[in-house]
Enzyme design. Structure first.
Site, mmCIF file in Angstrom:
data_model
loop_
_atom_site.group_PDB
_atom_site.id
_atom_site.type_symbol
_atom_site.label_atom_id
_atom_site.label_comp_id
_atom_site.label_asym_id
_atom_site.label_seq_id
_atom_site.Cartn_x
_atom_site.Cartn_y
_atom_site.Cartn_z
ATOM 1 N N ASP A 80 6.859 9.058 -2.919
ATOM 2 C CA ASP A 80 7.703 8.267 -2.067
ATOM 3 C C ASP A 80 9.065 8.394 -2.494
ATOM 4 O OD1 ASP A 80 8.627 7.004 0.086
ATOM 5 O OD2 ASP A 80 7.808 5.160 -0.654
ATOM 6 N N HIS A 81 10.422 8.693 -2.100
ATOM 7 C CA HIS A 81 11.535 8.374 -2.768
ATOM 8 C C HIS A 81 11.708 8.819 -4.149
ATOM 9 C CE1 HIS A 81 13.426 6.205 0.549
ATOM 10 N NE2 HIS A 81 12.475 5.200 0.585
ATOM 11 N N ASP B 140 14.664 12.244 -2.336
ATOM 12 C CA ASP B 140 15.786 11.377 -1.383
ATOM 13 C C ASP B 140 17.054 11.701 -1.997
ATOM 14 O OD1 ASP B 140 17.171 9.524 -0.226
ATOM 15 O OD2 ASP B 140 16.067 7.728 -0.609
ATOM 16 N N GLU C 252 15.929 13.280 3.357
ATOM 17 C CA GLU C 252 16.512 11.774 4.077
ATOM 18 C C GLU C 252 17.970 12.185 4.417
ATOM 19 O OE1 GLU C 252 17.454 7.186 2.891
ATOM 20 O OE2 GLU C 252 15.319 8.111 2.489
ATOM 21 N N GLY D 132 10.515 2.136 5.851
ATOM 22 C CA GLY D 132 10.673 0.629 6.343
ATOM 23 C C GLY D 132 9.937 0.100 7.462
ATOM 24 N N SER E 153 7.047 -1.145 8.420
ATOM 25 C CA SER E 153 6.033 -2.541 8.343
ATOM 26 C C SER E 153 6.533 -3.194 9.434
ATOM 27 C CB SER E 153 5.877 -3.255 7.247
ATOM 28 O OG SER E 153 5.346 -2.758 6.210
ATOM 29 N N ASP F 134 4.213 -0.422 3.847
ATOM 30 C CA ASP F 134 3.772 -1.013 2.430
ATOM 31 C C ASP F 134 3.705 -2.297 2.633
ATOM 32 O OD1 ASP F 134 3.261 -1.141 -0.302
ATOM 33 O OD2 ASP F 134 5.248 -0.687 -0.865
ATOM 34 N N THR F 135 4.886 -3.135 2.998
ATOM 35 C CA THR F 135 4.806 -4.479 3.107
ATOM 36 C C THR F 135 3.606 -5.434 3.805
ATOM 37 O OG1 THR F 135 7.279 -4.825 2.970
ATOM 38 C CG2 THR F 135 6.259 -6.589 4.036
#
Length: 359
Positions: free
Chosen positions: A83-84, A105, A142, A233, A235, A277-278
């Protein structure tokens, strides 16, 4: 079942009209819970690790945990995703440790804080993609910078996130430029900027079209119907989890995440990977707080972790069912990295084909 590449999994998702939640992992408990949920509903899995997770757990530990998950759940295809990734070294080292997919990214410079130019993004993403495809590994790119359309700022997470105030042009992916980017880089999946951001504090109110730009998803999908889109992002930060967290001593201000129905709308318009994730952290943290509050004499870590794993499993199962991932694992025949590499070399997986057809 053998480890699967992101490209093969998302091709299957596109063919059958579903999306796949991508859950971040840092430790054994998260892996166990995510995989248990997948086993219950027969869902393929994307396990992703950030640079922060790799630093926290260590590459060897992450690699071995995923190997254990494969042995425990032999019928479930697993994609292990970086991720990223912030530079070539991050992506290359992930591949060396068994990752079948990497995100380059290039929307930010290597410091993961400074917005990059379009030319920089294209150049570094193209180089990573060319290398990864030689090994059969998938690449996610991205275009645009993740951040809030309300505040104009990105939310840092695991030392990743744009600093300073960003313009709307930077915070929203340009659909026409997306066509150019995919053609130039040959990425397998494209993360788009549309108002979502990392962390729990995404929106100060229930999001509408002014702050959650679902029209950007639709516009890009119209131009690139054969290209897999990614929502970062994403969540939902459920109100019930916020209330539970705060009831047992937490201090989370009222916040809104991305509603599940908006994600489902995105899936109908080409979104195939949804980063979460959150919600996972919140589900576990709320349960740990409950136990600490109700049983102040408890000191056995297992008495905190097992119930928190149960809550995470429940959350993951809900997302598999809501995104249409449930029931899909058994229908996938995994292709090896060597065979994927042959397909890339033959040009059969060139996204430019999809771009040309769309044009």
């Amino acid at each position: 079942m053998a480890r699967i590449t992101l490209r093969q999994l998302l091709d299957h998702a596109a063919e059958h009209g579903y999306g796949v939640p991508a859950f971040n992992i840092n430790n054994m408990e998260q892996v166990l819970a995510i995989m248990a949920a997948a086993e219950e509903v027969d869902a393929p899995v994307i396990l992703q690790a950030s640079r922060g997770a790799r630093s926290y757990a260590g590459d060897v530990m992450l690699e071995k945990m995923v190997e254990a998950a494969e042995a425990m759940h032999p019928t479930i295809p697993i994609c292990l995703h970086q991720d990223h990734g912030n530079d070539e070294a991050t992506c290359f080292s992930a591949i060396q440790h068994g990752f079948t997919s990497v995100m380059m990214d290039g929307s930010l410079m290597a410091d993961a804080k400074t917005p990059a130019s379009y030319d920089y993004n294209v150049d570094i993403t193209r180089r990573v993609t060319a290398m990864a495809h030689q090994l059969g590994v998938s690449v996610e790119g991205e275009l645009g910078v993740l951040g809030s359309l309300e505040t104009g700022q990105g939310e840092a997470e695991d030392d990743h996130g744009a600093e300073g105030v960003l313009s709307h042009d930077e915070l929203l992916t340009d659909p026409d430029q997306a066509v150019e980017f995919v053609r130039a880089t040959k990425v397998d999946a494209l993360t788009i900027a549309m108002g979502t951001s990392h962390g729990a504090y995404k929106f100060s109110r229930k999001p509408d079209g002014e702050i959650l730009a679902m029209h950007v998803v639709k516009a890009i999908n119209e131009r690139l119907p054969g290209v897999h889109l990614v929502m970062h992002g994403s969540s939902s930060v459920p109100e019930a989890l916020q209330e539970r967290f705060n009831r047992f001593g937490g201090e989370m201000p009222k916040t809104w995440g991305v509603p599940v129905e908006e994600i489902q709308l995105g899936i109908r318009h080409g979104v195939r990977k949804v980063n979460i994730d959150t919600d996972c952290r919140l589900a576990m943290a709320a349960e740990i707080r409950r136990i600490a509050s109700e049983k102040p004499g408890e000191f056995d870590p297992r008495k905190f972790l097992q119930p928190s794993m149960d809550e995470l499993k429940k959350l993951c199962r809900e997302r598999y069912e809501q995104f249409g991932t449930a029931g899909q694992a058994a229908t996938i025949k995994v292709v090896s990295l060597a065979d994927m590499a042959k397909r890339y070399r033959s040009g059969a997986l060139d996204p430019a084909i999809a771009v040309s057809r769309a044009a």
